[in-house]
Design a protein around this motif. Structure first.
Motif, PDB file in Angstrom:
ATOM      1  N   LYS A 515       9.297 -53.153  59.451  1.00  0.00           N
ATOM      2  CA  LYS A 515       9.022 -54.565  59.217  1.00  0.00           C
ATOM      3  C   LYS A 515       8.700 -55.302  60.511  1.00  0.00           C
ATOM      4  O   LYS A 515       8.312 -56.474  60.484  1.00  0.00           O
ATOM      5  CB  LYS A 515      10.215 -55.225  58.524  1.00  0.00           C
ATOM      6  CG  LYS A 515      10.452 -54.695  57.107  1.00  0.00           C
ATOM      7  CD  LYS A 515      11.571 -55.435  56.416  1.00  0.00           C
ATOM      8  CE  LYS A 515      11.753 -54.920  54.992  1.00  0.00           C
ATOM      9  NZ  LYS A 515      12.866 -55.632  54.288  1.00  0.00           N
ATOM     10  N   GLU A 516       8.886 -54.603  61.616  1.00  0.00           N
ATOM     11  CA  GLU A 516       8.512 -55.175  62.905  1.00  0.00           C
ATOM     12  C   GLU A 516       8.168 -54.057  63.876  1.00  0.00           C
ATOM     13  O   GLU A 516       8.575 -52.914  63.698  1.00  0.00           O
ATOM     14  CB  GLU A 516       9.621 -56.061  63.484  1.00  0.00           C
ATOM     15  CG  GLU A 516      10.835 -55.311  63.950  1.00  0.00           C
ATOM     16  CD  GLU A 516      11.851 -56.220  64.652  1.00  0.00           C
ATOM     17  OE1 GLU A 516      11.787 -57.450  64.492  1.00  0.00           O
ATOM     18  OE2 GLU A 516      12.730 -55.681  65.357  1.00  0.00           O
ATOM     19  N   GLU A 551       6.647 -59.347  64.186  1.00  0.00           N
ATOM     20  CA  GLU A 551       6.799 -59.147  62.747  1.00  0.00           C
ATOM     21  C   GLU A 551       5.496 -58.593  62.181  1.00  0.00           C
ATOM     22  O   GLU A 551       4.410 -59.083  62.500  1.00  0.00           O
ATOM     23  CB  GLU A 551       7.166 -60.454  62.053  1.00  0.00           C
ATOM     24  CG  GLU A 551       8.569 -60.938  62.379  1.00  0.00           C
ATOM     25  CD  GLU A 551       8.946 -62.165  61.577  1.00  0.00           C
ATOM     26  OE1 GLU A 551       8.295 -62.433  60.530  1.00  0.00           O
ATOM     27  OE2 GLU A 551       9.894 -62.863  61.985  1.00  0.00           O
ATOM     28  N   CYS A 587       0.994 -63.845  64.272  1.00  0.00           N
ATOM     29  CA  CYS A 587       2.242 -63.225  63.834  1.00  0.00           C
ATOM     30  C   CYS A 587       3.387 -63.709  64.728  1.00  0.00           C
ATOM     31  O   CYS A 587       3.195 -63.897  65.936  1.00  0.00           O
ATOM     32  CB  CYS A 587       2.170 -61.698  63.945  1.00  0.00           C
ATOM     33  SG  CYS A 587       0.881 -60.942  62.945  1.00  0.00           S
TER      34      CYS A 587
END
Length: 594
Positions: A515-516, A551, A587
């Motif tokens: 997710k990151e 992210e 982002c």
């Protein structure tokens, strides 16, 4: 971080934590537009000199278990006076160990900057009590900040503070890691990220110079004229820091070369004086006597010498500097328990009970080493940049007539067409320039990259180019990859504009569940490969300085989860912008320095 700081602030406050002296200054936006004056604090407490800086000293009080954060008792000149009082007053006999005085702690950061060690290290109080340097720097910046707000209570409103830029000065030669340390210390005081700006000390001095009134510009070779190239030498109490710039047609500044700097300044004269004082007596008894002197006596002696040394002029006569003598030293001299060596530059006046120092000795001996270092550093830059014809001396040490003449004479010998100039207020140059820089952080059009910067990546392994020891198998994607590849963004010596859109690099997460992305940032003192070979983050001279957390876009397709990263190198401090590679949307990205 200039591009993240709020634009057109209504108030700018600059804090200069110097090696030996510190202070703050401020200016409203309206005054800046009207080319008005920058305001300074000169009230540092009872008995303190009424100048725009105070000593870099911090007096803390600890609890019995010393586990809680210590409280700030005083800072600056007042901290030294109160510590001397506490140590000498019987009323504090049982609790004086709770009070610890820290002085000149910024110098430790110069050593960390050179050694590339972690900034999680200890400094010591004058009594040898240890404390981590981050806590000391945080509490000192906080003390200066609160002093400003307490003396300007009408400024401390939410509307004003939200639109205020706080500028904290740093030496130009400091690494990204050490600059990150100062940013962290400042943020711990409650200053928000977009209200905080770091500013290079000699760069601030250059900004100050080009904003001088026209009548002063004339006396300084019109250095604010477009096309002018000049070198600023900021020489203070502990360091000499240089910056070479060219004034552009639009009035902005372009950095010409990588900065130079040395640990040199007025404090070296003080240290040489202390050693000369010990050497003036037979044996080692006198050093013990000075160590046993009361804090009041030592503080008085140090302040008297500090005030006297800058007043010595190049052609001063045999007149002597008179200094207070600690009681024990005075008694031992009077009773012939200690004796001066033959030809000692320091003597004792029995009638006035003072130590007397030969001014010629101070001028020709004690100033020699720091002046030689300053000259060598300046001459090195002038040899590399022959088009520079003006050298500007600023900083507290530049107020010394000895320094002005010594530097001027030495430069003239090698470069007879180079002019050495000193503004009317060299001691105020950095703070004034820092405030002006806060109002116009884009005044520097470009800077020279101090190192080669890039990130550590994993790429598809290529047998022909990659080191076999770096090969590993990615089970999820069924492919061999090469680890520790140094993906270079900018090379040492490159001229980089703050607003220049450097080539963005796209990074894709290795695994679908991510997710990151965590992107380690590295710097190297090497230029990097020029023959198509691969550079690794494990190579000599390469070290991790920060980490970027980005992210990842939520798209299902891996091809749409790439992140385009562009690092900003033209500012005072390294920063980052991240965008979704397939649609260009920004982002969330955070860069944290180690």
């Amino acid at each position: 971080m200039e591009h993240k700081v709020i634009q057109d602030p209504i108030l700018v406050v600059a804090i200069d934590v110097g090696s030996t002296h510190s202070g703050y200054a401020w200016q409203w936006r309206s005054a800046f537009k009207a080319k008005g004056s920058v305001e300074f604090n000169t009230n540092w407490g009872t008995g303190a000199p009424q100048i725009h800086k105070t000593s870099t000293s911090l007096l803390l009080k600890y609890t019995d278990d010393k586990k809680e954060l210590p409280s700030v008792v005083a800072f600056g000149h007042t901290a030294e006076s109160q510590h001397a009082h506490i140590q000498s007053d019987s009323q504090y006999q049982k609790e004086k160990h709770h009070y610890q005085l820290f002085k000149r702690f910024k110098m430790l950061l110069y050593e960390l900057n050179k050694s590339n060690k972690s900034t999680d290290v200890q400094t010591e109080s004058v009594d040898g009590f240890p404390q981590d340097i981050l806590t000391i720097m945080f509490l000192f910046i906080k003390a200066l900040k609160e002093d400003f707000l307490n003396k300007n209570k009408t400024f401390d409103t939410e509307d004003v503070m939200n639109k205020t830029v706080w500028v904290v000065t740093v030496p130009a030669l400091w690494s990204q890691t050490t600059r990150g340390f100062m940013r962290k210390a400042a943020e711990m005081t409650g200053i928000a990220d977009n209200n905080l700006l770091l500013a290079s000390e000699p760069e601030c001095a250059a900004v100050y110079c080009i904003h001088l009134p026209q009548e002063q510009q004339i006396n300084m070779c019109n250095l604010g004229m477009p096309g002018t190239k000049f070198l600023t030498a900021d020489i203070g109490g502990g360091t000499g820091d240089l910056s070479a710039v060219e004034v552009q047609s639009d009035g902005k500044l372009k950095e010409l070369c990588n900065v130079a700097g040395e640990r040199v300044g007025g404090q070296q004269v003080n240290e040489a004086f202390s050693q000369a004082m010990y050497d003036s007596f037979e044996g080692k008894t006198v050093q013990q006597l000075f160590e046993e002197a009361t804090p009041f006596e030592i503080m008085k002696l140090e302040r008297e010498f500090e005030a006297s040394k800058l007043s010595i002029i190049p052609d001063s006569s045999e007149e002597k500097i008179k200094l207070s003598t600690p009681k024990l030293v005075r008694e031992y001299i009077t009773n012939n328990k200690i004796k001066f060596v033959d030809g000692a530059p320091i003597s004792y006046n029995k009638n006035e009970e003072t130590l007397e120092v030969n001014r010629v000795f101070v001028r020709e001996k004690l100033f020699k080493t720091p002046c030689d270092l300053i000259n060598a550093t300046i001459l090195k830059v002038l040899k590399e940049q022959p088009e520079i014809k003006i050298v500007v001396l600023v900083g507290g040490f530049a107020e010394s007539g000895i320094v002005k003449q010594n530097v001027g004479d030495n430069i003239k010998k090698t470069f007879p067409d180079v002019k050495v100039v000193v503004p009317t207020s060299p001691f105020r140059a950095v703070l004034t320039g820092a405030v002006l820089f806060g109002h116009d952080p884009f005044i520097y059009k470009s800077r020279i990259s101090r190192a080669t910067y890039g990130v550590r990546t994993n790429t598809i392994f290529k047998e022909a180019t990659h080191n076999p020891s770096k090969k590993w198998f990615d089970e999820e994607n069924k492919v061999h990859r090469c680890k520790d590849v140094f993906d270079i963004h900018v090379k040492i010596g490159d001229s980089v504009s703050l607003n220049e859109a450097l080539e963005a690099k796209t990074y894709t997460p290795l695994y679908k569940a991510q997710k990151e992305i965590s992107i380690p940032v590295y710097e190297s003192s090497e230029v990097g490969p020029t023959d198509g070979s691969v550079m690794y983050t494990t190579d000599s001279g390469c070290r991790e300085i920060a980490n970027i957390k980005v992210e990842i876009p939520t798209a299902e397709e891996s091809s749409k989860r790439g992140v385009s990263v562009r690092m900003i190198y033209g500012g005072t401090q390294l920063s980052v912008i991240a965008e979704c590679a397939h649609n260009g949307k920004e982002c969330p990205a955070v860069i944290r320095f180690n």
